[in-house]
Design a protein around this motif. Structure first.
Motif, short mmCIF file in Angstrom:
data_model
loop_
_atom_site.label_atom_id
_atom_site.label_comp_id
_atom_site.label_asym_id
_atom_site.label_seq_id
_atom_site.Cartn_x
_atom_site.Cartn_y
_atom_site.Cartn_z
N UNK A 143 -43.92 32.51 -26.69
CA UNK A 143 -44.23 32.03 -25.33
C UNK A 143 -44.33 33.21 -24.36
N UNK A 144 -43.40 34.16 -24.50
CA UNK A 144 -43.42 35.34 -23.62
C UNK A 144 -44.69 36.16 -23.84
N UNK A 145 -45.01 36.43 -25.10
CA UNK A 145 -46.18 37.26 -25.41
C UNK A 145 -47.47 36.60 -24.95
N UNK A 146 -47.56 35.29 -25.12
CA UNK A 146 -48.78 34.59 -24.69
C UNK A 146 -48.91 34.61 -23.16
N UNK A 147 -47.76 34.63 -22.50
CA UNK A 147 -47.78 34.61 -21.04
C UNK A 147 -48.12 35.98 -20.45
N UNK A 172 -51.27 35.00 -29.29
CA UNK A 172 -50.21 35.60 -30.10
C UNK A 172 -49.42 34.53 -30.85
N UNK A 173 -49.11 34.82 -32.12
CA UNK A 173 -48.33 33.90 -32.95
C UNK A 173 -47.13 34.65 -33.52
N UNK A 174 -45.94 34.09 -33.35
CA UNK A 174 -44.72 34.64 -33.93
C UNK A 174 -44.23 33.69 -35.01
N UNK A 175 -44.06 34.20 -36.21
CA UNK A 175 -43.61 33.38 -37.34
C UNK A 175 -42.09 33.29 -37.31
N UNK A 176 -41.57 32.10 -37.20
CA UNK A 176 -40.12 31.91 -37.13
C UNK A 176 -39.48 31.49 -38.42
N UNK A 177 -40.22 31.55 -39.53
CA UNK A 177 -39.62 31.17 -40.81
C UNK A 177 -38.51 32.15 -41.18
N UNK A 178 -37.45 31.62 -41.75
CA UNK A 178 -36.28 32.43 -42.10
C UNK A 178 -35.55 31.75 -43.26
#
Length: 232
Positions: free
Chosen positions: A213-217, A223-229
């Protein structure tokens, strides 16, 4: 700060790799360490690998960890042999009942998973519980400014880090940082390792969503951040 450790943190398996690059889907393992820490952070067991990755080690990577292509070819074990041994040792640690500490787990575990597939090595069905000090630190102290590298986080929690970018030193520091977090935040962290593992899945997803959200703003609307863990 309390001196009491939760049961899951009294004995910890720790794991780290040094590699040929930053993309876990394509990078190869060059060195790796697995150790078992006792409740005081002491090393009770340690296993180290130097691996010939079968490809050239880029100059930039060698500058970080100090292992050149020539050194790896002359002294490293064949990649298929080394990766099999690492996977088997990780599984053995989990089978013995130890939580597995991996700093920024989605990098090292995704990379190892890709390496296993590359060499036709079966992946353990359930390599858990995993403890990721990076995810935990971001959760319990989310508004602290500055970087969250292993070096910075170790210093913040009073953990001595020897030779940075040495797989053994990094793995051991990560384990001691996990124990420091367990002591400091014992009242807010889950008491059981399995519950902590599940909590980190949700925390990592939320952290990635916030960063996206921050990067897109501020920078890139796509921008896509993968949150898989812990594996992507």
């Amino acid at each position: 700060m309390t001196d009491a450790l939760p049961l899951w943190a009294e004995n910890l398996a720790v794991f780290d790799t040094e590699t040929t690059g930053v993309d876990p889907a394509r990078a190869r393992v060059v060195s790796s360490s697995i150790a078992l820490l006792g409740g005081g952070g002491e090393v009770r067991e340690r296993y180290d690998w130097l691996i010939d990755p079968g490809v050239e080690i880029p100059y930039a990577a060698a500058q970080v960890h100090g292992i050149t292509t020539e050194v790896a070819r002359a002294s490293g074990v064949d990649a298929a042999v080394g990766i099999l041994q690492i996977v088997e040792q990780l599984q053995a640690m989990v089978d013995r009942g130890f939580a597995l500490v991996v700093y920024n787990a989605p990098y090292d575990l995704t990379l190892l998973h890709a390496e296993a597939a590359r060499h036709g090595i079966s992946w353990p069905g359930d390599l858990s519980p995993v403890v990721d000090p990076l995810v935990i630190d971001k959760q319990v102290d989310r508004y602290r400014k500055g970087k969250r590298t292993l070096e910075v986080v170790s210093q913040h929690y009073g953990v001595e880090l020897g030779a940075a970018h040495d797989a053994g030193e990094d793995a051991i520091a990560a384990g001691r940082a996990a124990q420091a977090l367990a002591r400091r935040y014992s009242q807010v962290l889950p008491e059981e390792a399995a519950a902590l593992h599940d909590a980190q899945i949700a925390w990592a997803a939320a952290q990635a969503a916030s960063f996206q959200e921050y990067m897109r703003r501020v920078k890139d609307p796509s921008f896509v951040a993968d949150g898989a863990w812990p594996i992507r």
